[in-house]
Design an enzyme around this catalytic site. Sequence first.
Site, PDB file in Angstrom:
ATOM      1  N   GLU A 440       0.751  -1.413  -0.068  1.00  0.00           N
ATOM      2  CA  GLU A 440      -0.031  -0.271   0.190  1.00  0.00           C
ATOM      3  C   GLU A 440       1.356   1.432  -0.184  1.00  0.00           C
ATOM      4  O   GLU A 440       0.777   2.354   0.718  1.00  0.00           O
ATOM      5  CB  GLU A 440      -0.852   0.302   1.002  1.00  0.00           C
ATOM      6  CG  GLU A 440      -1.916  -1.529   1.094  1.00  0.00           C
ATOM      7  CD  GLU A 440      -2.446  -1.296   0.147  1.00  0.00           C
ATOM      8  OE1 GLU A 440      -2.989  -0.923  -1.242  1.00  0.00           O
ATOM      9  OE2 GLU A 440      -2.240  -2.663  -0.331  1.00  0.00           O
ATOM     10  N   GLY A 441       1.712   1.530  -0.786  1.00  0.00           N
ATOM     11  CA  GLY A 441       2.946   2.076  -0.667  1.00  0.00           C
ATOM     12  C   GLY A 441       4.083   2.081  -0.028  1.00  0.00           C
ATOM     13  O   GLY A 441       3.717   2.325   1.540  1.00  0.00           O
TER      14      GLY A 441
END
Length: 597
Positions: A440-441
């Site tokens: 998620e980053g």
Amino acid sequence: MPTYKAPVGDVMFLLGDVFHIDRYNNLPGFADATPDLVEAVLEEAAKFSEDVLTPLNRVGDKEGCKRQTDGSVTTPTGFKDAYKRLTEGGWIGASAPAEFGGQGLPMALTQSISEFLCSSNMAFAMYPGLTQGAAAAIFAHASAEQKAVYLPKLISGQWTGTMNLTEPQCGTDLGLVRTRAVPQTDGTYKITGTKIFISAGEHDLAENIVHLVLARIEGAPEGVKGISLFIVPKFLPTNGAVGSRNGVSCGSIEEKMGIHGNSTCVMNFDDATGWLVGEPNRGLNAMFTMMNEARLGVGVQGLALSEVAYQNAAAYARERLAGRALTGAKFKDKPADPIIVQPDVRRMLMTIRSFNEAARALVLWTALKSDVAHRSGDAKERQAADDHMGLMTPVIKGVLTDQGFANTVMAQQVFGGHGYIAEHGMEQFVRDARIAMIYEGANGIQALDLVGRKLPRDGGRALQAFFAEVSGYIKEHSADAVLAPYVTPLAQALGELQQATMCFMQNALGNTENAGAGSTDYMHLFGLVALGYMWCLIAAAAKAKAATGGNGAAETMAAKLATGRFFVERLLTASATHLARIKAGAASTMALPMEAF
């Protein structure tokens, strides 16, 4: 075998005494969330997590998910029955809109439930967690017809959801997406491409899987401005039920370090039928709804694994006999003292515990802001809450997962050699926690997002609001003799955060690499100040509750005050180190030529 006890009492204290959830009763869904109802819901979630999911955690780790020759995926023993019980309990839709089958309860309640699920079995909890994110994106951006088809099924858990972003050549830089979308005469699109690292991409828990897929429509602009979002279900919906199989399949399951109970898949889309969500070439805007939901959820994962690791390390430290206390034997009737008498063991345990309690408060504070942003009828309140969410999302994701992983390692250290073998479960917590810093980053991207996008957004409105709130609190309570030990260190750390912000403003324009080199330190400095502020709020509430509460409240609140003192004295002081690193700029970081690496 690891054990877990959900911190229901701490959540109730935070919601009731620290954040006064009753003050939100003007928002839809809050009036129904009486203290008795909230406690009952949390107790049931705790029971499910402790009794059903915790025993399956090691089972999932050892068995993993298995891809069959036909491309289907079998989840570990017990997962399917546990998922059935999860959906029967209505846990997925606890905070979802009632119009689509949800219960409409506060998001703060769902975040607490998510913590319990992730502490007990993170790999399992990812299946409903991703479904909640997919439902949020569809609710925010899809058409009325799409909402009617997909939301009731997702909210009930009858269908699950995923998000498909990453490709072999494309991770953080989504402008490199190659998956194609070809428009059809009936308004659908044919989706072709390969996605990797897709959590819960294929499994046997639900009858259908709804993939949200980023793809590029033929002729779209290059880069991120040409990306669209599509709903691509595993089975095509027909009159509210599953119909024929779509052209989407699991090519393989990734061999990975942890979360073996979750099926992380390579997904192949071969002329799969998809439906555009929102406007063409605006896919990132829609997907960010799910990504931000996921980033907050991943932050909760960092806290959750830190909590369960702490509980097991503390229990071990109370029981493990080795050596004597430095001041002399404490248990003379035993051959040795338990290791919890040793200051260094307590240092590790207090580090984890003081982080966990403040991190839980930060999550619930932000979850309440989410409820305001989505439910308030006041536009200014919604804007302020949305500002808070934007500012805190990278901090919660980055700081809670970085420190959550460090805490699982620290808890493993308490066990010594027993922590390195599988029997006690600590090494699984370490392996499972590691992914939260990446997906998620990656956390370096979170730090850049905070410094490069969130700080200057809207003229720095969100940042200034945060500074004003914390400064106002410090000014109001600095003369309180009980709170001064917490407020004074917070004032010092806030000043250092403000100095760091000015340093970026003054130097980053001339050399943007200064901001890049200092972004991770800034994110952690910001996180320390936010957590320190949470401890001030907790200490004030603990002071009040100790004076008025019965049933052992004084002892419990005294423990909170002592834990908070440890945080501000031993952890919050790291703010000075972060500031020094930020002031150093990028010169030494960028000094070596690429060839020297």
